[in-house]
Write a protein that holds these residues in place. Structure first.
Motif, short mmCIF file in Angstrom:
data_model
loop_
_atom_site.label_atom_id
_atom_site.label_comp_id
_atom_site.label_asym_id
_atom_site.label_seq_id
_atom_site.Cartn_x
_atom_site.Cartn_y
_atom_site.Cartn_z
N VAL A 17 -83.88 60.76 -5.19
CA VAL A 17 -84.23 59.57 -4.41
C VAL A 17 -83.51 58.34 -4.96
O VAL A 17 -82.93 57.55 -4.20
CB VAL A 17 -85.76 59.36 -4.41
N LEU A 18 -83.54 58.16 -6.27
CA LEU A 18 -82.86 57.01 -6.86
C LEU A 18 -81.35 57.09 -6.61
O LEU A 18 -80.69 56.07 -6.38
CB LEU A 18 -83.14 56.95 -8.36
N GLY A 19 -80.81 58.30 -6.65
CA GLY A 19 -79.39 58.48 -6.43
C GLY A 19 -78.95 58.28 -4.99
O GLY A 19 -77.75 58.21 -4.71
N ALA A 20 -79.92 58.19 -4.08
CA ALA A 20 -79.57 57.95 -2.67
C ALA A 20 -79.01 56.55 -2.47
O ALA A 20 -78.28 56.30 -1.52
CB ALA A 20 -80.80 58.16 -1.79
N PHE A 21 -79.35 55.64 -3.38
CA PHE A 21 -78.87 54.27 -3.28
C PHE A 21 -77.50 54.16 -3.95
O PHE A 21 -77.26 54.75 -4.99
CB PHE A 21 -79.85 53.30 -3.95
N GLU A 22 -76.62 53.39 -3.33
CA GLU A 22 -75.30 53.15 -3.88
C GLU A 22 -75.02 51.66 -3.87
O GLU A 22 -75.73 50.90 -3.19
CB GLU A 22 -74.23 53.89 -3.06
N ALA A 23 -73.99 51.26 -4.61
CA ALA A 23 -73.64 49.84 -4.63
C ALA A 23 -73.33 49.33 -3.22
O ALA A 23 -73.66 48.20 -2.87
CB ALA A 23 -72.45 49.61 -5.55
N ALA A 24 -72.70 50.19 -2.42
CA ALA A 24 -72.35 49.79 -1.05
C ALA A 24 -73.49 50.04 -0.06
O ALA A 24 -73.41 49.62 1.09
CB ALA A 24 -71.10 50.53 -0.59
N VAL A 25 -74.55 50.74 -0.51
CA VAL A 25 -75.70 51.02 0.36
C VAL A 25 -76.97 50.69 -0.42
O VAL A 25 -77.70 51.57 -0.86
CB VAL A 25 -75.72 52.51 0.80
N PRO A 26 -77.26 49.40 -0.61
CA PRO A 26 -78.38 49.02 -1.48
C PRO A 26 -79.75 49.04 -0.81
O PRO A 26 -80.76 49.00 -1.50
CB PRO A 26 -78.01 47.60 -1.91
N PHE A 27 -79.80 49.09 0.52
CA PHE A 27 -81.07 49.06 1.24
C PHE A 27 -81.17 50.29 2.14
O PHE A 27 -80.27 50.57 2.92
CB PHE A 27 -81.18 47.78 2.09
N LEU A 28 -82.30 50.99 2.03
CA LEU A 28 -82.49 52.21 2.82
C LEU A 28 -83.91 52.27 3.35
O LEU A 28 -84.86 51.88 2.66
CB LEU A 28 -82.23 53.45 1.95
N SER A 29 -84.05 52.80 4.56
CA SER A 29 -85.38 53.09 5.09
C SER A 29 -85.86 54.41 4.51
O SER A 29 -85.10 55.16 3.89
CB SER A 29 -85.32 53.18 6.62
N LEU A 30 -87.14 54.71 4.72
CA LEU A 30 -87.69 55.96 4.20
C LEU A 30 -86.96 57.17 4.78
O LEU A 30 -86.63 58.12 4.06
CB LEU A 30 -89.19 56.03 4.52
N SER A 31 -86.70 57.15 6.08
CA SER A 31 -86.01 58.28 6.69
C SER A 31 -84.59 58.41 6.16
O SER A 31 -84.09 59.53 5.97
CB SER A 31 -86.00 58.13 8.22
N GLU A 32 -83.93 57.30 5.90
CA GLU A 32 -82.58 57.35 5.34
C GLU A 32 -82.60 57.89 3.92
O GLU A 32 -81.71 58.65 3.52
CB GLU A 32 -81.95 55.95 5.37
N ILE A 33 -83.61 57.51 3.15
CA ILE A 33 -83.75 58.05 1.80
C ILE A 33 -83.93 59.55 1.85
O ILE A 33 -83.28 60.30 1.10
CB ILE A 33 -84.95 57.38 1.08
N ALA A 34 -84.81 60.01 2.73
CA ALA A 34 -85.05 61.45 2.85
C ALA A 34 -83.78 62.20 3.22
O ALA A 34 -83.46 63.24 2.64
CB ALA A 34 -86.14 61.70 3.90
N GLU A 35 -83.02 61.65 4.16
CA GLU A 35 -81.79 62.31 4.60
C GLU A 35 -80.75 62.34 3.48
O GLU A 35 -80.14 63.37 3.21
CB GLU A 35 -81.23 61.60 5.82
N ARG A 36 -80.55 61.20 2.82
CA ARG A 36 -79.52 61.13 1.78
C ARG A 36 -79.91 61.93 0.54
O ARG A 36 -79.04 62.44 -0.17
CB ARG A 36 -79.26 59.67 1.41
N ALA A 37 -81.21 62.03 0.27
CA ALA A 37 -81.67 62.79 -0.90
C ALA A 37 -81.85 64.27 -0.59
O ALA A 37 -82.07 65.07 -1.51
CB ALA A 37 -82.99 62.21 -1.41
N GLY A 38 -81.78 64.64 0.69
CA GLY A 38 -81.96 66.03 1.06
C GLY A 38 -83.38 66.52 0.88
O GLY A 38 -83.62 67.67 0.50
N LEU A 39 -84.35 65.65 1.17
CA LEU A 39 -85.76 65.98 1.00
C LEU A 39 -86.48 65.90 2.34
O LEU A 39 -86.08 65.16 3.24
CB LEU A 39 -86.43 65.01 0.02
N ALA A 40 -87.56 66.67 2.44
CA ALA A 40 -88.43 66.54 3.61
C ALA A 40 -89.02 65.14 3.63
O ALA A 40 -89.24 64.53 2.57
CB ALA A 40 -89.54 67.59 3.56
N LEU A 41 -89.30 64.63 4.81
CA LEU A 41 -89.80 63.27 4.93
C LEU A 41 -91.11 63.09 4.16
O LEU A 41 -91.32 62.06 3.50
CB LEU A 41 -90.00 62.91 6.41
#
Length: 288
Positions: A17-41
């Motif tokens: 989850v922490l790794g889902a954030f990048e310098a160029a992508v500093p803000f994420l919604s919950l669904s975006e976090i789930a998708e980028r982290a490869g986790l169920a919502l």
């Protein structure tokens, strides 16, 4: 270590989850976090809630999340990358004051270059790097310097993956990369004309650690024009030597004739002489 029912450790889920954030992508919604982290919502929701409670994530009014200041606080306690950044900062400032463009400090991170610091003039040329951001090793002057002094396994990993093309001048083939690395090892620096943006030239040199191993690269990004590069290279070499000396002095035992003041705080901070003397007195008192 606790493990979830799917066999993956709880810690690993939090790191994803922490790794889902990048310098160029500093803000994420919950669904975006789930998708980028490869986790169920539902899993992402639980992990995000735990991280938010601990201050490692912060929820914003628009219901997006960002990394929390607690992470910054913890990171500032390490004498690793941030200690290097602190000790290098005065020398980076001196470089930037001379070139009046961009000056930056970078380290190797897996098969990418991670930028620890960057100073920029308001009217400087285009520079695509961000503090805390990553760039491909093959496409940047700092990356080529770090790659040239890495093990063969790192070079092989870069060659095995796709080499992103930013401009027609970006290195694209194994032959080009190997030739560039040989040139860096022979010259002691890297110059990349228009590899990321055609208007920009990157120049970088290695920073050596106490054991003559390359621990970082210091570089500049300047206009890609007909101006000679030798002056910038010489400036960077002097700065790299000064950073290496500062790192060595910070690692010497307290009381050593060449050790700087500051006691146990020396690997973490660069400040005024009186401040460093205060830190040393404080660390001596607390240790007694």
């Amino acid at each position: 270590m606790a493990r979830a029912s799917d066999g993956e450790s709880v810690l690993h889920k939090h790191l994803r989850v922490l790794g889902a954030f990048e310098a160029a992508v500093p803000f994420l919604s919950l669904s975006e976090i789930a998708e980028r982290a490869g986790l169920a919502l539902s899993t992402a929701h639980r992990v995000v809630a735990e991280l938010e409670r601990e201050g490692l994530l912060e929820r914003l009014p628009d219901r997006t999340y960002r990394l929390g200041v607690r992470l910054w606080e913890l990171a500032c306690r390490t004498p690793g990358a941030l200690g290097l950044r602190e000790l290098a900062r005065p020398h980076l400032e001196a470089v930037q004051a001379r070139v009046r463009q961009h000056a930056q400090l970078a380290v190797l991170s897996d098969t990418e270059v991670l930028f620890l610091d960057r100073l920029s003039a308001r009217d400087a040329v285009i520079n695509a790097t961000l503090i805390g951001g990553r760039m491909p090793l093959h496409a940047t002057s700092s990356g080529l310097v770090l790659l040239a002094h890495s093990g063969q396994s790192v070079v092989d990993s870069v060659l095995a993956g796709p080499m992103r093309r930013f401009t027609p001048h970006t290195i694209q083939t194994e032959q080009q990369l190997q030739a560039a690395l040989r040139r860096v090892r022979a010259d002691g620096w890297a110059v990349c004309d228009g590899h990321i943006h055609e208007e920009s030239r990157g120049i970088a040199v290695p920073v050596y650690g106490a054991h003559r191993d390359v621990i970082a690269a210091i570089g500049v990004v300047v206009p890609n024009d007909d101006a000679p590069t030798l002056g910038h290279i010489e400036l960077l070499i002097r700065a790299a030597r000064d950073i290496s000396a500062a790192m060595r002095a910070a690692s010497l035992p307290t009381g050593h004739p060449a050790a700087t003041a500051g006691g146990r705080y020396r690997p973490l901070v660069t400040s005024s002489i009186r401040s460093m003397e205060y830190f040393e007195a404080t660390s001596t008192t607390s240790a007694s």
